[in-house]
Design an enzyme around this catalytic site. Structure first.
Site, PDB file in Angstrom:
ATOM      1  N   ASN A  13       0.888  -1.169   0.000  1.00  0.00           N
ATOM      2  CA  ASN A  13       0.000   0.000   0.000  1.00  0.00           C
ATOM      3  C   ASN A  13       0.927   1.219   0.000  1.00  0.00           C
ATOM      4  O   ASN A  13       1.590   1.493   1.001  1.00  0.00           O
ATOM      5  CB  ASN A  13      -0.843  -0.039   1.277  1.00  0.00           C
ATOM      6  CG  ASN A  13      -2.258   0.447   1.112  1.00  0.00           C
ATOM      7  OD1 ASN A  13      -2.981   0.495   2.090  1.00  0.00           O
ATOM      8  ND2 ASN A  13      -2.685   0.812  -0.067  1.00  0.00           N
ATOM      9  N   CYS A  78      -5.919   5.616   8.308  1.00  0.00           N
ATOM     10  CA  CYS A  78      -5.390   4.586   7.408  1.00  0.00           C
ATOM     11  C   CYS A  78      -4.344   3.802   8.179  1.00  0.00           C
ATOM     12  O   CYS A  78      -3.350   4.373   8.629  1.00  0.00           O
ATOM     13  CB  CYS A  78      -4.790   5.227   6.160  1.00  0.00           C
ATOM     14  SG  CYS A  78      -3.939   4.055   5.092  1.00  0.00           S
ATOM     15  N   GLY A  79      -4.564   2.506   8.349  1.00  0.00           N
ATOM     16  CA  GLY A  79      -3.661   1.693   9.157  1.00  0.00           C
ATOM     17  C   GLY A  79      -2.274   1.549   8.564  1.00  0.00           C
ATOM     18  O   GLY A  79      -1.263   1.735   9.246  1.00  0.00           O
ATOM     19  N   ASN A 173     -12.399   4.954  10.478  1.00  0.00           N
ATOM     20  CA  ASN A 173     -13.066   5.061   9.183  1.00  0.00           C
ATOM     21  C   ASN A 173     -13.947   3.819   9.004  1.00  0.00           C
ATOM     22  O   ASN A 173     -13.797   2.829   9.716  1.00  0.00           O
ATOM     23  CB  ASN A 173     -12.062   5.250   8.035  1.00  0.00           C
ATOM     24  CG  ASN A 173     -11.020   4.156   7.967  1.00  0.00           C
ATOM     25  OD1 ASN A 173     -10.967   3.264   8.811  1.00  0.00           O
ATOM     26  ND2 ASN A 173     -10.174   4.201   6.962  1.00  0.00           N
ATOM     27  N   ASN A 212     -15.283   1.257   2.835  1.00  0.00           N
ATOM     28  CA  ASN A 212     -14.240   0.299   2.466  1.00  0.00           C
ATOM     29  C   ASN A 212     -14.836  -1.109   2.501  1.00  0.00           C
ATOM     30  O   ASN A 212     -15.676  -1.404   3.353  1.00  0.00           O
ATOM     31  CB  ASN A 212     -13.074   0.387   3.452  1.00  0.00           C
ATOM     32  CG  ASN A 212     -12.430   1.761   3.462  1.00  0.00           C
ATOM     33  OD1 ASN A 212     -11.702   2.120   2.553  1.00  0.00           O
ATOM     34  ND2 ASN A 212     -12.708   2.551   4.497  1.00  0.00           N
ATOM     35  N   GLU A 230     -10.567  -0.511  -1.335  1.00  0.00           N
ATOM     36  CA  GLU A 230     -10.583   0.671  -0.474  1.00  0.00           C
ATOM     37  C   GLU A 230     -11.408   1.810  -1.059  1.00  0.00           C
ATOM     38  O   GLU A 230     -11.353   2.079  -2.259  1.00  0.00           O
ATOM     39  CB  GLU A 230      -9.153   1.164  -0.220  1.00  0.00           C
ATOM     40  CG  GLU A 230      -8.371   0.293   0.736  1.00  0.00           C
ATOM     41  CD  GLU A 230      -7.139   0.993   1.275  1.00  0.00           C
ATOM     42  OE1 GLU A 230      -7.277   2.124   1.779  1.00  0.00           O
ATOM     43  OE2 GLU A 230      -6.041   0.411   1.183  1.00  0.00           O
ATOM     44  N   CYS A 239      -4.840  -3.254   3.659  1.00  0.00           N
ATOM     45  CA  CYS A 239      -5.493  -2.135   4.339  1.00  0.00           C
ATOM     46  C   CYS A 239      -5.431  -2.409   5.834  1.00  0.00           C
ATOM     47  O   CYS A 239      -6.005  -3.388   6.319  1.00  0.00           O
ATOM     48  CB  CYS A 239      -6.941  -1.995   3.877  1.00  0.00           C
ATOM     49  SG  CYS A 239      -7.881  -0.720   4.758  1.00  0.00           S
ATOM     50  N   GLY A 240      -4.719  -1.558   6.568  1.00  0.00           N
ATOM     51  CA  GLY A 240      -4.536  -1.786   8.000  1.00  0.00           C
ATOM     52  C   GLY A 240      -5.814  -1.664   8.798  1.00  0.00           C
ATOM     53  O   GLY A 240      -6.126  -2.512   9.641  1.00  0.00           O
ATOM     54  N   THR A 241      -6.587  -0.595   8.542  1.00  0.00           N
ATOM     55  CA  THR A 241      -7.853  -0.439   9.267  1.00  0.00           C
ATOM     56  C   THR A 241      -8.845  -1.510   8.823  1.00  0.00           C
ATOM     57  O   THR A 241      -9.662  -1.980   9.616  1.00  0.00           O
ATOM     58  CB  THR A 241      -8.458   0.960   9.042  1.00  0.00           C
ATOM     59  OG1 THR A 241      -8.539   1.233   7.640  1.00  0.00           O
ATOM     60  CG2 THR A 241      -7.631   2.035   9.724  1.00  0.00           C
TER      61      THR A 241
END
EC number: 5.1.1.7
Length: 295
Positions: A13, A78-79, A173, A212, A230, A239-241
């Site tokens: 990412n 954003c993670g 988010n 997302n 995303e 995607c971390g989150t």
């Protein structure tokens, strides 16, 4: 003289980092269009988003994190981005560990594993999740803003699927989590049709601010696989989150334990659910520094 930037990635990412800690580089009303332009692959630097490093607006924070998606929209959190941000800040701005980060999604605390002044991995306190529809936001006929939406169906209008069963959560988010087995779906099918399915769910009328989307396979109670779409960026390698959200929902529905290893196309993340909230751990990479002359 051009604009200095740093290219970074977290599990593939990728982000363009602009250091505004000592002063504004891009005017506030130009940040969205600037981000959209320089994220366009083949025409500029190319990235999933742009991260701005800024001074905190309140003394309870050490520094401020802002991120714009490749479509120019600003995201709350954003993670993968915050891990890149934390590494950049420690190595280039201030050597503070742990780091109290101001985000649009609230306080996030980054604790870094450091060797010889180099950040090797970052564990981020992601806070506590919220499930109420008003926090997503999600508008569903027959439900109030204080209700939740867990393991329920929404109708689709494409030729592939009439409906999909999903759950929603906000971790700074909003995310929709779809378990493939519960929907009789296989990973190859999702990968083939991700542009259709991901986009439709992201823009679905029940999500007024979009969402997302994550397609999840449960490997065992300690391990999952995720395919990510995303909001504002489309398919990404991680995607971390979204990984955090997927584990939260899986745990809430009794599919996994409190500590889970998640496999994404870009690599692995470890998520742990504790009494005080959720923790995400993974690495971040500085790829190169550059100077941009046309933007």
């Amino acid at each position: 003289m051009g604009l200095n930037f740093t290219k970074m990635h977290g599990l593939g990412n990728d982000y363009i980092v602009i250091n505004e800690f000592d002063g504004e580089k891009i005017k506030e009303d130009e940040k969205a269009e600037f981000s959209k332009k320089i994220c366009k692959r083949g025409f500029s630097i190319g990235a999933d988003g742009v991260i701005f490093v800024q001074p905190a607006t309140d003394e309870k924070y050490d520094i401020r994190f802002r991120i714009f998606n490749s479509d120019g929209s600003e995201a709350e959190m954003c993670g993968n981005g915050i891990r890149c941000f934390s590494k950049f800040v420690y190595e280039r701005v201030m050597q503070k560990n742990p780091l109290n980060v101001e985000t649009m999604g609230g306080l996030r605390v980054s604790e870094m594993n450091i060797e010889n002044n180099i950040v090797k991995s970052i564990k981020v306190f992601m806070g506590a999740p919220t499930f109420e529809l008003k926090d997503i936001p999600m508008v569903v006929e027959g439900k109030s803003e204080n209700d939740v939406f867990l393991d329920e169906e929404i109708e689709l209008k494409n030729a592939l699927l009439n409906s999909v069963k999903l759950s929603v959560v906000n971790v700074g988010n909003p995310h929709a989590v779809i378990f493939m087995k519960d929907n009789n779906l296989k990973a190859p099918f999702i990968r083939t049709h991700l542009n259709i399915l991901g986009k439709e769910i992201e823009h679905h009328s029940v999500f007024p601010e979009k969402i997302n989307v994550h397609f999840v396979e449960i490997v065992n109670p300690q391990e999952i696989k995720i395919i990510t779409w995303e909001r504002g960026a489309g398919y990404t390698t991680a995607c971390g989150t979204g990984t955090t959200s997927s584990v939260i929902i899986a745990n809430k529905l009794g599919k996994t334990g409190n500590k889970v290893l998640a496999h994404l196309d870009g690599g692995d993340l470890e998520i742990e659910i504790k009494e005080d909230g959720v923790y995400m751990e993974g690495d971040a990479v500085i790829v190169y520094d550059g100077e941009l002359y046309q933007y």
